[in-house]
Design an enzyme around this catalytic site. Structure first.
Site, short mmCIF file in Angstrom:
data_model
loop_
_atom_site.label_atom_id
_atom_site.label_comp_id
_atom_site.label_asym_id
_atom_site.label_seq_id
_atom_site.Cartn_x
_atom_site.Cartn_y
_atom_site.Cartn_z
N ARG A 161 -25.62 15.38 9.86
CA ARG A 161 -25.25 16.69 10.42
C ARG A 161 -24.64 17.56 9.32
O ARG A 161 -24.05 17.04 8.36
CB ARG A 161 -24.28 16.55 11.59
N ARG B 298 -16.46 20.41 -8.07
CA ARG B 298 -15.36 21.22 -7.52
C ARG B 298 -14.16 21.16 -8.46
O ARG B 298 -14.07 20.28 -9.33
CB ARG B 298 -14.98 20.74 -6.12
N GLU C 134 -14.07 17.82 -11.08
CA GLU C 134 -14.65 16.53 -10.68
C GLU C 134 -16.12 16.44 -11.07
O GLU C 134 -16.91 17.34 -10.78
CB GLU C 134 -14.50 16.35 -9.16
N ASP D 153 -11.80 7.48 6.07
CA ASP D 153 -10.69 8.39 5.85
C ASP D 153 -9.39 7.60 6.01
O ASP D 153 -9.38 6.51 6.60
CB ASP D 153 -10.74 9.53 6.88
C1 LIG Z 1 -12.15 10.96 -4.23
C2 LIG Z 1 -11.65 10.59 -2.85
C3 LIG Z 1 -11.03 11.53 -2.06
C4 LIG Z 1 -10.58 11.19 -0.78
N1 LIG Z 1 -9.98 12.14 -0.01
C5 LIG Z 1 -9.56 11.82 1.23
C6 LIG Z 1 -8.97 12.80 2.06
O1 LIG Z 1 -8.85 13.97 1.68
N2 LIG Z 1 -8.56 12.45 3.31
C7 LIG Z 1 -8.70 11.16 3.77
O2 LIG Z 1 -8.31 10.87 4.91
N3 LIG Z 1 -9.24 10.19 2.99
C8 LIG Z 1 -9.67 10.49 1.74
N4 LIG Z 1 -10.23 9.52 0.96
C9 LIG Z 1 -10.33 8.16 1.47
C10 LIG Z 1 -9.07 7.31 1.18
O3 LIG Z 1 -8.95 7.14 -0.20
C11 LIG Z 1 -9.23 5.97 1.91
O4 LIG Z 1 -9.18 6.19 3.30
C12 LIG Z 1 -8.15 4.96 1.60
O5 LIG Z 1 -8.12 4.73 0.22
C13 LIG Z 1 -8.44 3.66 2.32
O6 LIG Z 1 -7.40 2.74 2.08
P1 LIG Z 1 -7.72 1.24 1.71
O7 LIG Z 1 -6.45 0.52 1.84
O8 LIG Z 1 -8.88 0.77 2.51
O9 LIG Z 1 -8.27 1.28 0.20
P2 LIG Z 1 -7.57 1.65 -1.17
O10 LIG Z 1 -6.64 2.79 -1.02
O11 LIG Z 1 -8.66 1.77 -2.17
O12 LIG Z 1 -6.70 0.35 -1.52
C14 LIG Z 1 -7.29 -0.87 -1.94
C15 LIG Z 1 -6.41 -1.46 -3.01
O13 LIG Z 1 -6.85 -2.80 -3.28
C16 LIG Z 1 -6.59 -3.06 -4.64
N5 LIG Z 1 -7.40 -4.20 -5.06
C17 LIG Z 1 -8.76 -4.26 -5.10
N6 LIG Z 1 -9.14 -5.48 -5.55
C18 LIG Z 1 -8.00 -6.17 -5.80
C19 LIG Z 1 -7.75 -7.50 -6.28
N7 LIG Z 1 -8.74 -8.34 -6.61
N8 LIG Z 1 -6.46 -7.91 -6.43
C20 LIG Z 1 -5.45 -7.07 -6.12
N9 LIG Z 1 -5.64 -5.82 -5.65
C21 LIG Z 1 -6.90 -5.38 -5.49
C22 LIG Z 1 -6.96 -1.76 -5.32
O14 LIG Z 1 -6.35 -1.67 -6.59
C23 LIG Z 1 -6.47 -0.71 -4.33
O15 LIG Z 1 -5.17 -0.25 -4.67
C24 LIG Z 1 -10.73 9.86 -0.29
C25 LIG Z 1 -11.37 8.90 -1.11
C26 LIG Z 1 -11.85 9.27 -2.36
C27 LIG Z 1 -12.56 8.23 -3.17
#
Ligand SMILES: Cc1cc2nc3c(=O)[nH]c(=O)nc-3n(C[C@H](O)[C@H](O)[C@H](O)COP(=O)(O)OP(=O)(O)OC[C@H]3O[C@@H](n4cnc5c(N)ncnc54)[C@H](O)[C@@H]3O)c2cc1C
Length: 394
Positions: free
Chosen positions: A175, A284, A307, A357
């Site tokens: 969409r 952007r 970026e 997100d």
């Molecule tokens: C460029 C970008 C912009 C974004 N903008 C938005 C936004 O505007 N709004 C929004 O809601 N969401 C946004 N997001 C999404 C947001 O980043 C994710 O929702 C969020 O990171 C998810 O959390 P998580 O805990 O799943 O993963 P993460 O935040 O990635 O955390 C995972 C962690 O695991 C760690 N890890 C991985 N492997 C290992 C290992 N073997 N040993 C120890 N540690 C490890 C990593 O270092 C990392 O810190 C964006 C994402 C990106 C890429």
């Protein structure tokens, strides 16, 4: 001391599980991250030269319509009233995004009522044979018409994927939001805002519990053999790395960030400016001071981060799953393998190979806590932690 629970990854998924387990069940939690900071991809830090708060992994805008997630976060931070808007630069003019009545009126050079705009778009989307080909370009034209597609989507998509949109599958854009009103808020969610003191401060509050031990700069996979196999693990790292790539490597896209400090108080007048044309190489630019207008930063300089998306190499930060058919097949093989690790719950965006997100990562973590972890700990810690590949959680 042996922890009750090991959490790998200190992003929103891991931090939420750790917080819940320590606060509600009084468990001792070992939280490990291979980066040298908490917060995962939402990590924010103050730039030492300007005092402006920036997000190291790209701008993170919080928005949700999930009441439970919003209420949960209020325990750890107050949120500002920030409302996100985005503009796009095309051939020397600036337009509001997503495409709305204002965008269309400016682009087509005449004021239009909602009905007039609908009528125009319905003529432009009716190109013969356009909807059926299966590629992104034709799909986009069938949704918004060729003029808007060529101005705002074609070259931007080229830059995002470094590929001709005619060779990309239409599934990438199921969409495209097209608004027939002047509403120019980027998100349509009930709740929106930024943590008043920044994301890292919010994480620090979440994890401020003597039962949570944090080890940063440590790769769990390098030391997993040190832990007792019966201690449950919440793993939010890349699932293919957990299995040493035995089923193949999942493909990701990443972003190169180019930061510039500029001698002006306001460079672009908004937080996010998209660049729709191919002659500008970046997709952007983000001017971080606009995320916190109420702070009145004193610096006479500003920070702009541009970026450049590209396919991720193994050493890059994995940001967006490519998610093509072959990736999905590889992922389903890892899911099947994960059933052989009943004490390991794979969660978060990297553990489940999907874009989430922040509010979705938190909602998914709260659900895993309520439906998998809590019952297991309350029922005497017996039997496997999860049944099925991901413990039945979504
Ligand atoms: C460029 C970008 C912009 C974004 N903008 C938005 C936004 O505007 N709004 C929004 O809601 N969401 C946004 N997001 C999404 C947001 O980043 C994710 O929702 C969020 O990171 C998810 O959390 P998580 O805990 O799943 O993963 P993460 O935040 O990635 O955390 C995972 C962690 O695991 C760690 N890890 C991985 N492997 C290992 C290992 N073997 N040993 C120890 N540690 C490890 C990593 O270092 C990392 O810190 C964006 C994402 C990106 C890429």
């Amino acid at each position: 001391m042996t922890p009750d629970l090991i959490v790998v990854g200190c992003g929103f998924y891991g931090a939420t599980v750790a917080e819940r387990a320590a606060s509600e069940l009084a468990l001792s939690v070992l939280l490990i991250d291979r980066r040298d900071h908490i917060g995962g991809n939402a990590f924010s830090e103050t730039d030492p030269e300007t005092g402006i708060e920036i997000h190291r992994y790209g701008p993170h805008l919080f928005h949700t319509s999930n009441e439970a997630v919003w209420r949960y976060l209020q325990r750890f931070a107050r949120f500002t009233g920030y409302r996100h808007t985005v503009y796009a630069r095309h051939r020397g003019a600036t337009y509001p995004m997503p495409i709305n009545l204002d965008t269309m009126s400016r682009f087509f050079g005449k004021a239009m009522s909602p009905d007039e705009a609908r009528q125009l778009i319905s003529v432009q989307t009716a190109e013969p044979g356009i909807a059926a080909s299966g590629n992104l370009e034709d799909k986009a034209i069938s949704l918004v018409g060729r003029p808007l597609y060529e101005a705002f989507i074609r070259d931007y998509t080229w830059k995002q994927w470094q590929t001709d949109p005619r060779t990309l599958p239409e599934s990438i854009i199921t969409r495209l939001p097209l608004r027939f009103t002047f509403e120019n808020r980027y998100f349509a969610d009930t709740y929106e805002g930024l943590p008043e003191s920044g994301y890292t401060q919010l994480f620090a509050r979440m994890l401020d519990n003597p039962r949570i031990a944090i080890r940063l700069g440590v790769d769990y996979l390098a030391l997993r053999h040190q832990f007792q196999p019966e201690v449950p693990v919440i793993y939010t790292g890349p699932i293919d790395r957990f299995f040493a790539g035995s089923q193949g490597w999942l493909r990701w896209r990443t972003v190169d960030f180019e930061k510039e400090i500029i001698d002006t108080e306001d460079y672009q007048g908004c937080a996010v400016m998209n660049f729709s044309d191919r002659d500008v190489r970046y997709t952007r630019s983000v001017e971080y001071r606009h995320l916190y207008p109420e702070r009145r930063y004193v610096s006479k300089r500003t920070i702009v981060v541009r970026e450049f998306p590209r396919e991720a190499a193994p050493s890059d930060e994995p940001f967006y799953p490519v998610g093509a058919t072959e990736d999905r097949e590889i992922y389903s093989r890892y899911r099947a393998l994960s059933a052989k690790h009943p004490n390991v719950l794979f969660g978060g965006r990297l553990g489940t190979y999907r874009y989430l997100d922040m509010h979705q990562a938190i909602a998914s973590a709260l659900k895993a806590f309520e439906t998998v972890l809590k019952p297991w700990f309350q029922n005497g810690r017996t039997g496997p932690l999860k049944r099925g590949p991901e413990g039945g959680q979504s």
